[in-house]
Design a protein around this motif. Structure first.
Motif, PDB file in Angstrom:
ATOM      1  N   PHE A 129     -26.350  18.209  27.281  1.00 35.77           N
ATOM      2  CA  PHE A 129     -27.534  17.815  28.040  1.00 35.77           C
ATOM      3  C   PHE A 129     -28.529  18.953  28.247  1.00 35.77           C
ATOM      4  O   PHE A 129     -29.620  18.741  28.764  1.00 35.77           O
ATOM      5  CB  PHE A 129     -27.135  17.198  29.377  1.00 35.77           C
ATOM      6  N   GLU A 130     -28.170  20.160  27.843  1.00 35.16           N
ATOM      7  CA  GLU A 130     -29.103  21.281  27.931  1.00 35.16           C
ATOM      8  C   GLU A 130     -30.027  21.337  26.724  1.00 35.16           C
ATOM      9  O   GLU A 130     -31.050  21.994  26.755  1.00 35.16           O
ATOM     10  CB  GLU A 130     -28.320  22.603  28.042  1.00 35.16           C
ATOM     11  N   ARG A 131     -29.677  20.631  25.663  1.00 35.81           N
ATOM     12  CA  ARG A 131     -30.476  20.640  24.438  1.00 35.81           C
ATOM     13  C   ARG A 131     -31.718  19.774  24.599  1.00 35.81           C
ATOM     14  O   ARG A 131     -31.700  18.766  25.294  1.00 35.81           O
ATOM     15  CB  ARG A 131     -29.655  20.122  23.263  1.00 35.81           C
ATOM     16  N   GLY A 132     -32.771  20.171  23.938  1.00 30.14           N
ATOM     17  CA  GLY A 132     -33.987  19.368  23.916  1.00 30.14           C
ATOM     18  C   GLY A 132     -34.753  19.407  25.220  1.00 30.14           C
ATOM     19  O   GLY A 132     -34.466  20.205  26.117  1.00 30.14           O
ATOM     20  N   ASP A 133     -35.745  18.551  25.307  1.00 27.30           N
ATOM     21  CA  ASP A 133     -36.590  18.475  26.498  1.00 27.30           C
ATOM     22  C   ASP A 133     -35.811  17.897  27.665  1.00 27.30           C
ATOM     23  O   ASP A 133     -35.065  16.935  27.512  1.00 27.30           O
ATOM     24  CB  ASP A 133     -37.831  17.611  26.241  1.00 27.30           C
ATOM     25  N   GLN A 134     -36.005  18.497  28.820  1.00 27.60           N
ATOM     26  CA  GLN A 134     -35.346  18.007  30.034  1.00 27.60           C
ATOM     27  C   GLN A 134     -36.136  16.840  30.610  1.00 27.60           C
ATOM     28  O   GLN A 134     -37.357  16.843  30.625  1.00 27.60           O
ATOM     29  CB  GLN A 134     -35.242  19.128  31.068  1.00 27.60           C
ATOM     30  N   ASP A 135     -35.431  15.846  31.055  1.00 28.60           N
ATOM     31  CA  ASP A 135     -36.040  14.733  31.769  1.00 28.60           C
ATOM     32  C   ASP A 135     -35.108  14.353  32.912  1.00 28.60           C
ATOM     33  O   ASP A 135     -34.052  14.957  33.096  1.00 28.60           O
ATOM     34  CB  ASP A 135     -36.326  13.549  30.842  1.00 28.60           C
ATOM     35  N   ALA A 136     -35.496  13.366  33.682  1.00 24.39           N
ATOM     36  CA  ALA A 136     -34.716  12.977  34.862  1.00 24.39           C
ATOM     37  C   ALA A 136     -33.318  12.501  34.492  1.00 24.39           C
ATOM     38  O   ALA A 136     -32.353  12.775  35.212  1.00 24.39           O
ATOM     39  CB  ALA A 136     -35.453  11.898  35.646  1.00 24.39           C
ATOM     40  N   VAL A 137     -33.186  11.821  33.360  1.00 28.93           N
ATOM     41  CA  VAL A 137     -31.871  11.323  32.947  1.00 28.93           C
ATOM     42  C   VAL A 137     -30.945  12.481  32.603  1.00 28.93           C
ATOM     43  O   VAL A 137     -29.789  12.515  33.032  1.00 28.93           O
ATOM     44  CB  VAL A 137     -32.018  10.352  31.751  1.00 28.93           C
TER      45      VAL A 137
END
Length: 77
Positions: free
Chosen positions: A52-60
């Motif tokens: 979940f640290e990969r890529g763009d962060q979003d609320a999910v």
């Protein structure tokens, strides 16, 4: 239960809570029986967090990271 429908948000939250309970129960049992070491359980959660640290962060993703951190803490000795 009566014939009222369950709101979609409550259904999702309930499914997530049930899944958490099953995962914690399963990992706790495997750890208690010596199938998994505490280090292996930690590694499982670390691997999940990296996902979940990969890529763009979003609320999910932020919610998923927080959930993994809470679950990991609940399995600490």
């Amino acid at each position: 239960m009566d014939d009222q429908t369950i709101p979609a948000d409550a259904e999702r939250a309930g499914m997530l809570a049930a899944l958490h309970a099953v995962i914690i129960g399963m990992l706790s049992t495997l750890k208690r029986k010596g199938v998994l070491t505490p280090e292996e359980v930690d590694h499982i959660f670390e691997a999940g967090l990296v996902t979940f640290e990969r890529g763009d962060q979003d609320a999910v993703k932020q919610a998923a990271q927080l959930t993994l951190q809470i679950l990991a803490r609940s399995l600490k000795d």
